[in-house]
Design a protein around this motif. Structure first.
Motif, mmCIF file in Angstrom:
data_model
loop_
_atom_site.group_PDB
_atom_site.id
_atom_site.type_symbol
_atom_site.label_atom_id
_atom_site.label_comp_id
_atom_site.label_asym_id
_atom_site.label_seq_id
_atom_site.Cartn_x
_atom_site.Cartn_y
_atom_site.Cartn_z
ATOM 1 N N UNK A 295 0.820 -1.218 0.000
ATOM 2 C CA UNK A 295 0.000 0.000 0.000
ATOM 3 C C UNK A 295 0.850 1.263 0.000
ATOM 4 N N UNK A 296 1.968 1.236 0.720
ATOM 5 C CA UNK A 296 2.890 2.380 0.742
ATOM 6 C C UNK A 296 4.307 1.808 0.611
ATOM 7 N N UNK A 297 4.722 1.634 -0.625
ATOM 8 C CA UNK A 297 5.990 0.946 -0.889
ATOM 9 C C UNK A 297 7.186 1.731 -0.361
ATOM 10 N N UNK A 298 7.089 3.050 -0.368
ATOM 11 C CA UNK A 298 8.193 3.867 0.141
ATOM 12 C C UNK A 298 8.369 3.640 1.647
ATOM 13 N N UNK A 299 7.250 3.604 2.374
ATOM 14 C CA UNK A 299 7.331 3.380 3.821
ATOM 15 C C UNK A 299 7.845 1.964 4.121
ATOM 16 N N UNK A 300 7.382 1.004 3.357
ATOM 17 C CA UNK A 300 7.856 -0.372 3.537
ATOM 18 C C UNK A 300 9.369 -0.446 3.340
ATOM 19 N N UNK A 301 9.857 0.246 2.316
ATOM 20 C CA UNK A 301 11.298 0.277 2.061
ATOM 21 C C UNK A 301 12.034 0.897 3.246
ATOM 22 N N UNK A 302 11.461 1.974 3.815
ATOM 23 C CA UNK A 302 12.082 2.617 4.976
ATOM 24 C C UNK A 302 12.119 1.654 6.170
ATOM 25 N N UNK A 303 11.077 0.857 6.326
ATOM 26 C CA UNK A 303 11.042 -0.121 7.421
ATOM 27 C C UNK A 303 12.103 -1.198 7.222
ATOM 28 N N UNK A 304 12.270 -1.650 5.988
ATOM 29 C CA UNK A 304 13.309 -2.641 5.696
ATOM 30 C C UNK A 304 14.697 -2.074 5.990
ATOM 31 N N UNK A 305 14.898 -0.809 5.641
ATOM 32 C CA UNK A 305 16.184 -0.160 5.913
ATOM 33 C C UNK A 305 16.417 -0.051 7.417
ATOM 34 N N UNK A 306 15.347 0.229 8.174
ATOM 35 C CA UNK A 306 15.477 0.319 9.632
ATOM 36 C C UNK A 306 15.822 -1.048 10.229
ATOM 37 N N UNK A 307 15.197 -2.094 9.709
ATOM 38 C CA UNK A 307 15.533 -3.457 10.153
ATOM 39 C C UNK A 307 17.021 -3.722 9.927
ATOM 40 N N UNK A 308 17.513 -3.309 8.767
ATOM 41 C CA UNK A 308 18.934 -3.481 8.443
ATOM 42 C C UNK A 308 19.807 -2.675 9.403
#
Length: 470
Positions: free
Chosen positions: A329-342
């Motif tokens: 639904x919000x691919x940019x936010x999902x990407x930010x979450x993946x980066x935070x996990x990293x």
């Protein structure tokens, strides 16, 4: 049999989530009624159906807010003369503070007449410009006119575009929020007759206010315009409702505070299929398994959840965090979450499942979490509790009332929104106390069985459709 028109903004049947699931249940459980769905969406690409449409849905009408318009300069030239008499009328609604909804609707209907052309042809006429310029000089002259103009132009394009639409005939118009859904339901009721039944899962203008305040694309000086506009749409909807439903008492109070007639307000809680969730066979897996059923979007504050999990991690052993739900639904936010996990070095501990059968995870999760910035009455909490899983939830919406129910006992821990340190402490508390998990899990089952059954929810709406559809 009643003809019901459900009016949705950016949700069913194109977005998976609590409100959409609620709508699906409502339609499927009212087979004796026929349903039309009006979907207010940003563009055609948005319209990808995510639900199996029930057989008693007879029509789905999409209304696009982001439409391209062609301009006839002849119509614009004619409007220069026709609209001269509307300048004061237009100016009178620009501050969105009027309590005279009838007057406002008369102005909107006058300027939205299709004989003046499409919404863009109406907006670019000289009289609209003059009204805006005069209002600007009186109230905003110390800030840039360009942004001021485009703010009002965008708002009125939507107002006029929706006013020019045709709506399905219905006995009951049933918006599931105020905002544009509520506005459309008022227009439909006035054009076609019928009753207006509003269900608010959250308080729409308060949710939009939070978004506007945090929005980087809206200049500070113009945020108030958008906020006032959303509160105006709510008042307009309340004024024309026959019945106004909230999910819990606190939100009912907010509705009344925002202008709803107390005599037309009532509370109908969400409800779930107790049997379906109570039949989930729980199985104890090794380690400590935490989950969250959610859409990966900013309002769910997934980043706060990840930070809280990181805080707790040194005191946990053999643990996993499952984030269960759609990520697209919000691919940019999902990407930010993946980066935070990293960045937080959580890759071996965090699983994004994507869209999934939540019952598969309810079988083995020890604790569930919800870290939203805003909520109504989350179905995910009711589902989890019905399976015997306690919750950690932020103090938003109805979460505290559900989890801290006095008679049946507590079913979870409440933490402040955005406080990842408190969230981390709550996770550790559960990890260190298996008896608390078991006790709160049992309490949760009792709470849902007592207050939040699907039968109670459906029977209430059956009665309302019967009453308003006659």
């Amino acid at each position: 049999m009643a003809r019901v028109c459900l009016i949705c903004e950016g949700s069913y049947p194109y977005v998976v989530g609590g409100v959409s699931s609620w709508i699906q249940d409502l339609i499927k459980s009212n087979e004796e009624h026929s349903f039309s769905i009006v979907c207010i969406i940003p563009n055609e690409e948005f319209a990808k159906v995510k639900y199996e449409i029930p057989k008693n849905v007879v029509e789905i009408k999409n209304i696009l807010l982001d439409k391209p318009y062609e301009i006839s300069h002849l119509k614009v030239l004619r409007n220069k003369i026709s609209f001269k008499k509307f300048e004061e009328d237009i100016k009178s609604v620009l501050n969105f503070k009027s309590n005279d909804s009838e007057k406002v609707l008369k102005v909107i209907n006058k300027i939205s007449d299709k004989k003046y052309g499409n919404p863009l042809e109406i907006i670019i006429n000289e009289s609209f410009w003059n009204s805006l310029l005069s209002y600007y000089k009186q109230n905003y002259e110390d800030v840039g006119f360009n942004t001021f103009y485009w703010t009002y132009r965008n708002i009125f394009l939507n107002i006029i575009a929706l006013a020019q639409e045709e709506f399905p005939l219905a006995d009951v118009y049933h918006p599931v929020a105020t905002g544009y859904s509520g506005y459309v339901s008022v227009l439909a009721k006035l054009k076609n007759g019928g009753s207006l039944l509003l269900t608010e899962h959250g308080i729409y203008p308060r949710e939009r206010e939070e978004e506007v305040i945090g929005a980087k694309w809206i200049e500070k000086e113009f945020k108030k315009i958008w906020i006032d506009f959303f509160y105006f749409l709510s008042r307009l909807t309340y004024d024309h409702c026959d019945r106004i439903i909230s999910l819990f008492e606190y939100n009912k109070g907010l509705q009344i505070e925002n202008g709803a007639d107390e005599k037309r307000c009532e509370v109908i809680p969400n409800g779930i299929d107790i049997q379906m969730y109570s039949e989930v066979e729980r199985e104890r897996l090794p380690g400590f398994n935490i989950g969250s059923v959610l859409r990966v979007v900013p309002i769910k504050d997934v980043k706060m959840m990840l930070k809280g999990f990181k805080v707790a991690l040194p005191k946990l052993r053999d643990t996993k965090l499952y984030l269960i739900g759609p990520t697209e639904e919000n691919e940019e936010y999902y990407k930010e979450c993946l980066e935070l996990v990293e960045n937080l070095e959580l890759k071996e501990f965090v699983v994004f499942t994507g869209r999934a059968d939540v019952k598969k995870y309810y079988k083995f999760l020890d604790v569930l979490m919800l870290t939203s910035l805003s909520e109504g009455q989350p179905l995910s909490i009711l589902e989890g509790l019905a399976c015997g899983i306690p919750f950690i939830a932020t103090d938003v919406g109805n979460c505290r009332e559900i989890l801290k129910e006095k008679e049946e006992g507590e079913a979870g821990i409440i933490v402040p929104p955005t406080s990842y340190s408190d969230l981390g402490e709550a996770i550790v508390t559960f990890f260190q106390n298996r008896e608390k998990i078991k006790e709160m899990g049992e309490n949760g089952k009792k709470i849902v069985a007592k207050y939040y059954t699907k039968k109670q929810f459906i029977d209430s709406y059956k009665e309302l459709y019967k009453e308003l559809g006659e």
